[in-house]
Design a protein around this motif. Structure first.
Motif, PDB file in Angstrom:
ATOM      1  N   GLU A 127      -1.733  12.196  48.211  1.00 13.73           N
ATOM      2  CA  GLU A 127      -0.880  11.017  48.090  1.00 13.73           C
ATOM      3  C   GLU A 127      -1.616   9.937  47.327  1.00 13.73           C
ATOM      4  O   GLU A 127      -2.797   9.672  47.557  1.00 13.73           O
ATOM      5  N   ASP A 128      -0.926   9.320  46.383  1.00 17.27           N
ATOM      6  CA  ASP A 128      -1.408   8.114  45.729  1.00 17.27           C
ATOM      7  C   ASP A 128      -0.221   7.188  45.524  1.00 17.27           C
ATOM      8  O   ASP A 128       0.830   7.365  46.167  1.00 17.27           O
ATOM      9  N   GLU A 129      -0.351   6.201  44.648  1.00 21.03           N
ATOM     10  CA  GLU A 129       0.731   5.228  44.478  1.00 21.03           C
ATOM     11  C   GLU A 129       1.943   5.810  43.764  1.00 21.03           C
ATOM     12  O   GLU A 129       3.019   5.206  43.778  1.00 21.03           O
ATOM     13  N   GLN A 130       1.797   6.984  43.148  1.00 21.45           N
ATOM     14  CA  GLN A 130       2.888   7.588  42.398  1.00 21.45           C
ATOM     15  C   GLN A 130       3.552   8.767  43.108  1.00 21.45           C
ATOM     16  O   GLN A 130       4.771   8.916  43.058  1.00 21.45           O
ATOM     17  N   LYS A 152       7.311   8.794  44.107  1.00 21.05           N
ATOM     18  CA  LYS A 152       7.696   7.610  44.867  1.00 21.05           C
ATOM     19  C   LYS A 152       8.673   6.759  44.052  1.00 21.05           C
ATOM     20  O   LYS A 152       8.758   6.902  42.827  1.00 21.05           O
ATOM     21  N   PRO A 153       9.449   5.876  44.722  1.00 21.93           N
ATOM     22  CA  PRO A 153      10.459   5.088  44.012  1.00 21.93           C
ATOM     23  C   PRO A 153       9.880   4.357  42.811  1.00 21.93           C
ATOM     24  O   PRO A 153       8.758   3.832  42.849  1.00 21.93           O
ATOM     25  N   LEU A 154      10.651   4.329  41.741  1.00 24.79           N
ATOM     26  CA  LEU A 154      10.224   3.702  40.497  1.00 24.79           C
ATOM     27  C   LEU A 154      10.707   2.268  40.428  1.00 24.79           C
ATOM     28  O   LEU A 154      11.794   1.933  40.909  1.00 24.79           O
ATOM     29  N   GLN A 155       9.896   1.436  39.830  1.00 23.78           N
ATOM     30  CA  GLN A 155      10.260   0.038  39.643  1.00 23.78           C
ATOM     31  C   GLN A 155      11.561  -0.064  38.864  1.00 23.78           C
ATOM     32  O   GLN A 155      11.756   0.623  37.855  1.00 23.78           O
ATOM     33  N   GLY A 156      12.482  -0.892  39.335  1.00 18.22           N
ATOM     34  CA  GLY A 156      13.747  -1.069  38.635  1.00 18.22           C
ATOM     35  C   GLY A 156      13.558  -1.708  37.277  1.00 18.22           C
ATOM     36  O   GLY A 156      12.571  -2.418  37.037  1.00 18.22           O
ATOM     37  N   GLU A 157      14.494  -1.470  36.379  1.00 18.93           N
ATOM     38  CA  GLU A 157      14.366  -1.997  35.022  1.00 18.93           C
ATOM     39  C   GLU A 157      14.501  -3.515  35.005  1.00 18.93           C
ATOM     40  O   GLU A 157      15.148  -4.126  35.868  1.00 18.93           O
ATOM     41  N   GLY A 175       6.447  -8.709  31.097  1.00 19.84           N
ATOM     42  CA  GLY A 175       5.792  -7.509  31.587  1.00 19.84           C
ATOM     43  C   GLY A 175       5.375  -7.634  33.039  1.00 19.84           C
ATOM     44  O   GLY A 175       5.497  -6.680  33.823  1.00 19.84           O
ATOM     45  N   LYS A 176       4.900  -8.819  33.413  1.00 19.11           N
ATOM     46  CA  LYS A 176       4.505  -9.036  34.798  1.00 19.11           C
ATOM     47  C   LYS A 176       5.702  -8.945  35.736  1.00 19.11           C
ATOM     48  O   LYS A 176       5.627  -8.338  36.810  1.00 19.11           O
ATOM     49  N   LEU A 177       6.802  -9.517  35.318  1.00 23.43           N
ATOM     50  CA  LEU A 177       8.020  -9.447  36.135  1.00 23.43           C
ATOM     51  C   LEU A 177       8.475  -8.004  36.295  1.00 23.43           C
ATOM     52  O   LEU A 177       8.865  -7.579  37.388  1.00 23.43           O
ATOM     53  N   LYS A 178       8.411  -7.253  35.210  1.00 25.43           N
ATOM     54  CA  LYS A 178       8.823  -5.847  35.252  1.00 25.43           C
ATOM     55  C   LYS A 178       7.953  -5.051  36.206  1.00 25.43           C
ATOM     56  O   LYS A 178       8.425  -4.121  36.883  1.00 25.43           O
ATOM     57  N   PRO A 199      17.387  -2.802  41.312  1.00 27.19           N
ATOM     58  CA  PRO A 199      16.790  -2.147  42.483  1.00 27.19           C
ATOM     59  C   PRO A 199      15.933  -0.952  42.062  1.00 27.19           C
ATOM     60  O   PRO A 199      16.171  -0.331  41.026  1.00 27.19           O
ATOM     61  N   PRO A 200      14.912  -0.630  42.847  1.00 31.99           N
ATOM     62  CA  PRO A 200      14.056   0.527  42.526  1.00 31.99           C
ATOM     63  C   PRO A 200      14.880   1.801  42.406  1.00 31.99           C
ATOM     64  O   PRO A 200      15.888   1.990  43.086  1.00 31.99           O
ATOM     65  N   LYS A 201      14.439   2.679  41.500  1.00 28.97           N
ATOM     66  CA  LYS A 201      15.102   3.965  41.304  1.00 28.97           C
ATOM     67  C   LYS A 201      14.397   5.038  42.126  1.00 28.97           C
ATOM     68  O   LYS A 201      13.175   5.041  42.237  1.00 28.97           O
ATOM     69  N   LYS A 202      15.171   5.942  42.668  1.00 28.54           N
ATOM     70  CA  LYS A 202      14.591   7.038  43.419  1.00 28.54           C
ATOM     71  C   LYS A 202      13.868   7.977  42.475  1.00 28.54           C
ATOM     72  O   LYS A 202      14.376   8.342  41.415  1.00 28.54           O
ATOM     73  N   GLY A 203      12.647   8.359  42.846  1.00 32.03           N
ATOM     74  CA  GLY A 203      11.901   9.311  42.039  1.00 32.03           C
ATOM     75  C   GLY A 203      12.438  10.721  42.226  1.00 32.03           C
ATOM     76  O   GLY A 203      13.286  10.982  43.079  1.00 32.03           O
ATOM     77  N   TYR A 204      11.944  11.657  41.436  1.00 30.36           N
ATOM     78  CA  TYR A 204      12.401  13.034  41.546  1.00 30.36           C
ATOM     79  C   TYR A 204      11.562  13.793  42.561  1.00 30.36           C
ATOM     80  O   TYR A 204      10.452  13.391  42.919  1.00 30.36           O
ATOM     81  N   THR A 205      12.100  14.893  43.018  1.00 32.55           N
ATOM     82  CA  THR A 205      11.406  15.789  43.944  1.00 32.55           C
ATOM     83  C   THR A 205      11.513  17.211  43.415  1.00 32.55           C
ATOM     84  O   THR A 205      12.602  17.680  43.095  1.00 32.55           O
TER      85      THR A 205
END
Length: 313
Positions: A127-130, A152-157, A175-178, A199-205
């Motif tokens: 496990e890490d931050e990704q 893990k969930p991806l930062q929203g656009e 960039g900081k806001l993103k 909102p954050p996007k769900k990552g893939y599995t």
């Protein structure tokens, strides 16, 4: 996320299929590649791809049968000759480190990089931050694990127009806001990242199953996965043999994907008893149960993009 199959045969190589190996390309996500199993001549197969051995960061071994590990010492040795310097982590059942180390000691092999061995047990193995990787025992004739890789969930656009309305200038502040950071403007106002990002996007599995007969563990690991890679060593006509050898049929693999509510199923680990002209019927049988089924051949390349699994022909 991209998947490239380096070997899709069962037991031993054939003219059409090499032994088991699968590359999960995470080049956009982390600039690396993860391997799942490393059958004999995997490094030869890699020569016919764009994969660079020094980019291989992790290797996940499902079990210690030869058709899943006999290519490991050769690949690890060649990685040194090809400029590999970064640490490589190998995950696998008890006994894997002992076998690889013995191979190196006898052959006097020297590596230019360190190897970290992780003896796999059920539960979280990385496990890490990704990403988070879970392992669970399947039902084969020797201890064999399946791996569930969750992004893990991806930062929203970034909602650029909204940020502009709040007075955020072009440049590094956007960039900081993103990236989830709040900022302070020159006039002293604070702009919160949550107010200008979606909102954050769900990552893939993705679930990669080793050799196994039909079992609850396979279903659990595959639950709601975007992509499931499942063996199909036998067909429904030889179902009576599948379980006794610790393997599955094409139909049983489709049942796993259906019961797990998976998105897509990729069938591999195909017995040499099946000739190329048999595969269409085997795939149709699987599709009758789980329509989003694919067959993998050596060098098959799949990409997960915009919630779809795309196969490069």
């Amino acid at each position: 996320m991209q998947l490239q199959f380096l070997g899709t045969g069962a037991g031993m190589p054939s003219k059409e299929r090499n032994t088991s190996a699968l590359a999960l390309k995470l080049l956009e996500e982390r600039g690396t590649v993860w391997l799942f199993d490393c059958g004999e001549a995997t490094q030869h197969q890699i020569l016919h791809t764009t994969i660079r051995p020094r980019k291989v960061e992790k290797i996940f071994i499902t079990h210690l049968h030869g058709d899943h590990i006999f290519g490991l010492p050769g690949f690890l040795s060649s990685r040194s000759f090809l400029g590999g310097e970064d640490i490589l982590t190998i995950y696998g059942p008890k006994g894997l480190k002992e076998w690889v180390t013995a191979s190196f000691n006898v052959s006097k092999t020297h590596l230019t990089y360190p190897i970290e061995y992780v003896e796999v047990q059920e539960g979280v193995v990385f496990e890490d931050e990704q990403f988070i990787v879970n392992a669970q025992l399947l039902e084969h004739v020797i201890p064999c694990y399946g791996y569930r890789v969750e992004q893990k969930p991806l930062q929203g656009e970034l909602l650029i127009e909204k940020a502009k309305e709040l007075g955020v200038p072009k440049g590094p502040l956007l960039g900081k806001l993103k990236n989830g950071e709040d900022i302070t403007l020159e006039d002293g106002r604070t702009v919160y990242s949550r107010d200008v990002t979606a909102p954050p996007k769900k990552g893939y599995t993705i679930t990669v199953l080793g050799d196994t007969k039909y079992c609850d563990s396979a279903i659990k690991l595959s639950e709601n996965a975007n992509v499931v890679v499942h063996e199909a060593t036998f067909d429904h006509k030889t179902e009576h043999l599948a379980a006794s050898y610790g393997h599955s049929t094409n139909v049983e693999a489709a049942r796993v994907a259906k019961e797990a509510n998976a998105g897509f199923l990729i069938l591999n680990h195909i017995s040499s008893r099946f000739l190329p002209h048999d595969l269409e019927d085997l795939l149709l049988e699987a599709k009758e149960i789980f329509p989003n089924s694919f067959f993998a051949n050596d060098f098959s390349h799949f990409e997960w993009k915009n919630s779809e699994l795309l196969e490069d022909k």
